[in-house]
Design a protein around this motif. Sequence first.
Motif, short mmCIF file in Angstrom:
data_model
loop_
_atom_site.label_atom_id
_atom_site.label_comp_id
_atom_site.label_asym_id
_atom_site.label_seq_id
_atom_site.Cartn_x
_atom_site.Cartn_y
_atom_site.Cartn_z
N GLU A 294 -15.34 -14.52 -6.56
CA GLU A 294 -14.26 -16.06 -7.33
C GLU A 294 -14.70 -16.48 -6.21
OE1 GLU A 294 -13.53 -17.32 -11.45
OE2 GLU A 294 -12.74 -15.74 -11.08
N LEU A 296 -12.06 -19.76 -6.19
CA LEU A 296 -11.03 -21.35 -6.63
C LEU A 296 -11.11 -21.89 -6.14
CD1 LEU A 296 -8.90 -18.89 -9.83
CD2 LEU A 296 -10.97 -19.74 -9.82
N LEU A 302 -14.44 -27.17 -2.23
CA LEU A 302 -15.23 -26.82 -3.17
C LEU A 302 -16.61 -28.05 -3.04
CD1 LEU A 302 -16.31 -25.94 -6.21
CD2 LEU A 302 -15.13 -28.11 -7.05
N SER A 309 -25.44 -23.86 -3.01
CA SER A 309 -25.58 -23.96 -4.46
C SER A 309 -27.21 -23.76 -4.47
CB SER A 309 -25.10 -24.97 -5.40
OG SER A 309 -25.74 -26.45 -4.78
N THR A 317 -22.08 -19.25 -11.16
CA THR A 317 -20.45 -18.14 -11.65
C THR A 317 -18.92 -18.06 -11.05
OG1 THR A 317 -21.61 -16.37 -11.31
CG2 THR A 317 -22.90 -17.10 -13.32
N ARG A 320 -15.62 -22.26 -8.61
CA ARG A 320 -14.91 -23.55 -9.64
C ARG A 320 -13.03 -23.85 -9.30
NH1 ARG A 320 -11.41 -20.97 -13.04
NH2 ARG A 320 -10.76 -18.54 -13.26
N ALA A 321 -13.26 -24.96 -9.74
CA ALA A 321 -12.20 -25.46 -9.14
C ALA A 321 -10.62 -24.74 -9.67
CB ALA A 321 -12.37 -27.40 -10.40
#
Length: 461
Positions: A294, A296, A302, A309, A317, A320-321
């Motif tokens: 994951e 962050l 980002l 994507s 999933t 993320r930010a």
Amino acid sequence: MTGQNDESPAVLIARSAKAAFEASQLIDASERVRALHEIRNELQASKDAIFAANTEDMDAAQAEVDAGRMSSALLKRLDLRKGDKWDSMLQGITDVAELPDPTGKVSYASELDDKLELYRVSCPIGVLLVIFEARPEVVANIAALAIKSGNAAILKGGKESNRTSQLISKAIQTALARTSLPETYIQSIQTRAEVSSLLSLDQYIDLVIPRGSNELVRNIQNSTRIPVMGHADGLCTVYLDESANQEKAVRVVVDSKTDYPAACNSAETLLVHEKLLTTIWPAVAQALLSASVELLCDVPTLAAIQPLSATAPNFGTHVRAAPPTAYTTEHLALTLAVKTVPSLAAAIAHINAHSSHHTDCIVTESEAAAHTFVRGVDSAGAFVNASTRFADGFRYGFGTEVGISTGRIHARGPVGLEGLVTYKYVLRSEGEKGHVASEFGSGEGKKKYKHAPIQASAVPF
């Protein structure tokens, strides 16, 4: 000194450990080596029973994880059957046994006057109190290091590994009974109450070594006046320098994060030079996503991987930010905080401000950048183009480690045998009348010190 009842269990344990330590100092070092071989043999003979106990501990721990009362990271550390953990534990004992004796080494020798010689010689610290969570193999690791370095030890494992730790401790006690070392040389305790009592017994215990969570280490540090050696967090960072090679970057970052995410030397933060946002960073991100990590991300990192994507099935999933706490969190899982930096200087500043001073890495092709990084980063380990997972006593050739120290006094980084000894000064006069200090000075008729170096590796008597 304390006002505790001299017959309390904690006092009896600590006093017997001190007595065992003092008695062991007159036993030849070869007997400590023999004890280690006996321990390895006894552990191997007890493998089936220890694995059965570990299965029970794992089953009980899984129920705690399912109920939300234990982290999955702690559960993973508990499993003694995973991979080569058992074989590595046994090999670590053998490796420690074969290492040179760290005691009795002379690091300074000087002739102060004719027939007056001074030696600084390494010696054990004394009685160690080692407190750790999960990881039952730590019992054998620390026992091996303590015995080889001439220290007595009292060990306290986490309640989640009680069954396994008790059988490992029993095997160690059984093995010690076949040697000249006192059986109380290595002892185990089971309750927090015993720990609390022992932490006040500075007249018997010489060093406390906590291994585990930030909360555990901080609690120990705040609860005793006995010296504490350890680290509270494993916030390790990998920095991708503007000259980084893509293949090296992918390999080092992925290994640092995924080889064993629950370990304290796993990377928790990735710093990316802004010049790599559209070149190397997307390739690294793709590799991390393929490994189910994951991400962050800050705003620039980002935005740079938005094209993924369309090709990474888990992008929605796993990307993320980053929240504000991302860069100060020890995730201990397949989670990595990512941040853009404008320069090497900014990377070093971020690491020194946010890391736990454990181990940090730069991926670079620039000798100048590597030179600056390893000198500017204030951490126990500063690596160049190598995974943070190398920060380990076994991998350093120490046999095993008692823990990793992020302090700056006495021992730093993985603590093996050398970190478990201190030194004493031995002064011997062979003068006909002995030597007295009052005969030396700057006045008339006073003797002058020679301070002539002596070449010696051991005390000659």
